[in-house]
Scaffold this motif. Structure first.
Motif, PDB file in Angstrom:
ATOM      1  N   VAL A   1      15.502 -27.478  31.930  1.00 27.45           N
ATOM      2  CA  VAL A   1      15.702 -27.434  30.474  1.00 27.45           C
ATOM      3  C   VAL A   1      15.838 -28.847  29.918  1.00 27.45           C
ATOM      4  O   VAL A   1      15.262 -29.180  28.875  1.00 27.45           O
ATOM      5  N   GLU A   2      16.593 -29.696  30.604  1.00 32.06           N
ATOM      6  CA  GLU A   2      16.774 -31.065  30.156  1.00 32.06           C
ATOM      7  C   GLU A   2      15.474 -31.854  30.232  1.00 32.06           C
ATOM      8  O   GLU A   2      15.187 -32.665  29.352  1.00 32.06           O
ATOM      9  N   VAL A   3      14.675 -31.595  31.264  1.00 36.15           N
ATOM     10  CA  VAL A   3      13.367 -32.250  31.369  1.00 36.15           C
ATOM     11  C   VAL A   3      12.456 -31.800  30.232  1.00 36.15           C
ATOM     12  O   VAL A   3      11.783 -32.617  29.591  1.00 36.15           O
ATOM     13  N   ALA A   4      12.451 -30.492  29.946  1.00 32.22           N
ATOM     14  CA  ALA A   4      11.632 -29.957  28.855  1.00 32.22           C
ATOM     15  C   ALA A   4      12.078 -30.530  27.512  1.00 32.22           C
ATOM     16  O   ALA A   4      11.245 -30.853  26.654  1.00 32.22           O
ATOM     17  N   SER A   5      13.389 -30.672  27.328  1.00 27.49           N
ATOM     18  CA  SER A   5      13.916 -31.256  26.092  1.00 27.49           C
ATOM     19  C   SER A   5      13.482 -32.703  25.943  1.00 27.49           C
ATOM     20  O   SER A   5      13.075 -33.136  24.860  1.00 27.49           O
ATOM     21  N   PHE A   6      13.539 -33.455  27.052  1.00 24.64           N
ATOM     22  CA  PHE A   6      13.132 -34.860  27.016  1.00 24.64           C
ATOM     23  C   PHE A   6      11.643 -34.998  26.699  1.00 24.64           C
ATOM     24  O   PHE A   6      11.244 -35.818  25.859  1.00 24.64           O
ATOM     25  N   ILE A   7      10.818 -34.175  27.341  1.00 24.94           N
ATOM     26  CA  ILE A   7       9.370 -34.231  27.098  1.00 24.94           C
ATOM     27  C   ILE A   7       9.055 -33.843  25.659  1.00 24.94           C
ATOM     28  O   ILE A   7       8.252 -34.490  24.978  1.00 24.94           O
ATOM     29  N   SER A   8       9.712 -32.778  25.186  1.00 27.13           N
ATOM     30  CA  SER A   8       9.492 -32.329  23.805  1.00 27.13           C
ATOM     31  C   SER A   8       9.885 -33.400  22.804  1.00 27.13           C
ATOM     32  O   SER A   8       9.145 -33.665  21.841  1.00 27.13           O
ATOM     33  N   SER A   9      11.031 -34.049  23.034  1.00 29.89           N
ATOM     34  CA  SER A   9      11.480 -35.117  22.137  1.00 29.89           C
ATOM     35  C   SER A   9      10.516 -36.292  22.171  1.00 29.89           C
ATOM     36  O   SER A   9      10.213 -36.891  21.128  1.00 29.89           O
TER      37      SER A   9
END
Length: 316
Positions: free
Chosen positions: A200-208
């Motif tokens: 989830v944190e990786v997905a959040s970082f990529i999305s940001s």
């Protein structure tokens, strides 16, 4: 049999609601905070709706004026995502929110934040064309392109957080269920999960990185060109006039990104958690209040439209 028992015990532990701790257990301040936030919310909504009405009713539609109407609509939704829940908690003392309600609030808030990043970058590009490419401005920034940009940025904003919000909705929360914040933000929710949150944190970082960094860089690049162009203008009067056309937007951009960066760069240590809340109040509550005031006081089109509206009101 033992495995089934463990699964059953884990399901029993799953929580269905969070408690927003807000501003702490200071009941003597709740009424004061309620009145302060109520006034802020009322002024914010009234100010932004006034600008929306002026944009809709006034026939003088420049691109920046059109974008300003969308910004006011966005700010109205932005503050309405947070403050009504805060006001209800301060008034009734009920600070609970369901897990899915919390995730829904995070989705709407994150989507609107992403939309604002896109919108501010579009507005900065509009100012770049107006100041640096004035002869091409009318041909490039036509009504059709403005509408396409606005539709695209609203869709892009709500798509930008969809993936990792879906991933958050799949997490398991087993307790504790207290969120040390006044609304459902990403980091406080993630900390309460009892399952692995790495993806989830990786997905959040990529999305940001994909949806937030490019608009920010476009905004910075636009103002680098704008400021360098203004500094090359020989006439002091023309320099001041050129700068006045983008000064209100530059102030809004600085406030929004400045406070947003501070919120997500400040450590989550106990010593700085209250400071993080202060910055969150600024960009989540005060920024939507300041935007209509800044544009009303510094934007000539808004002031002229407001003057005409007042004249029509008093005549009739």
């Amino acid at each position: 049999m033992k495995l089934m028992t463990n699964i059953h015990e884990r399901n029993q532990m799953n929580i269905t609601e969070f408690i927003l701790l807000g501003f702490g257990d200071l009941p003597q301040l709740h009424i004061l905070l309620f009145l302060v936030f109520l006034v802020i919310y009322a002024v914010t909504v009234a100010g932004n709706i006034l600008i929306i009405v002026l944009v809709v009713t006034d026939q003088h539609h420049t691109p920046m004026y059109f974008f300003l109407g969308n910004l006011s609509c966005l700010e109205t939704c932005y503050t309405s995502t947070i403050l009504p829940r805060v006001l209800a908690g301060l008034l009734t003392g009920d600070r609970t929110i369901s897990v899915m309600g919390c995730i829904a609030q995070l989705y709407v808030f994150g989507s609107l934040a992403g939309t604002e990043c896109f919108l501010l970058s579009v507005m900065s590009y509009d100012r770049y064309l107006a100041i640096c490419k004035p002869l091409h401005y009318a041909a490039v920034m036509n009504g059709r392109l403005c509408l396409q940009l606005v539709v695209g940025l609203w869709i892009g904003g709500f798509m930008s957080v969809s993936i990792f919000i879906f991933m958050i909705s799949q997490l398991t929360f087993c307790g504790p269920n207290e969120i040390d914040h006044f609304f459902c933000d990403f980091r406080p929710i993630i900390k309460l999960s009892c399952t692995d949150t790495h993806m989830v944190e990786v997905a959040s970082f990529i999305s940001s990185s994909i949806f937030t960094l490019p608009p920010f860089l476009l905004t910075v690049a636009s103002y680098v060109y704008i400021i360098s162009t203004i500094l090359r203008i020989p006439s002091t009067t023309r320099r001041q006039k050129a700068f006045s056309t983008c000064s209100s937007h530059l102030i809004v951009v600085t406030i929004f990104y400045g406070t947003l960066i501070m919120v997500y760069l400040v450590s989550e240590s106990d010593a700085l958690r209250d400071l993080n809340k202060v910055f969150s109040v600024f960009y989540g509550v005060l920024t939507p209040l300041l935007n209509p005031l800044i544009y009303s006081l510094r934007n000539k089109e808004v002031k002229e439209a407001l003057r005409k509206a007042l004249l029509r009101f008093f005549v009739f």
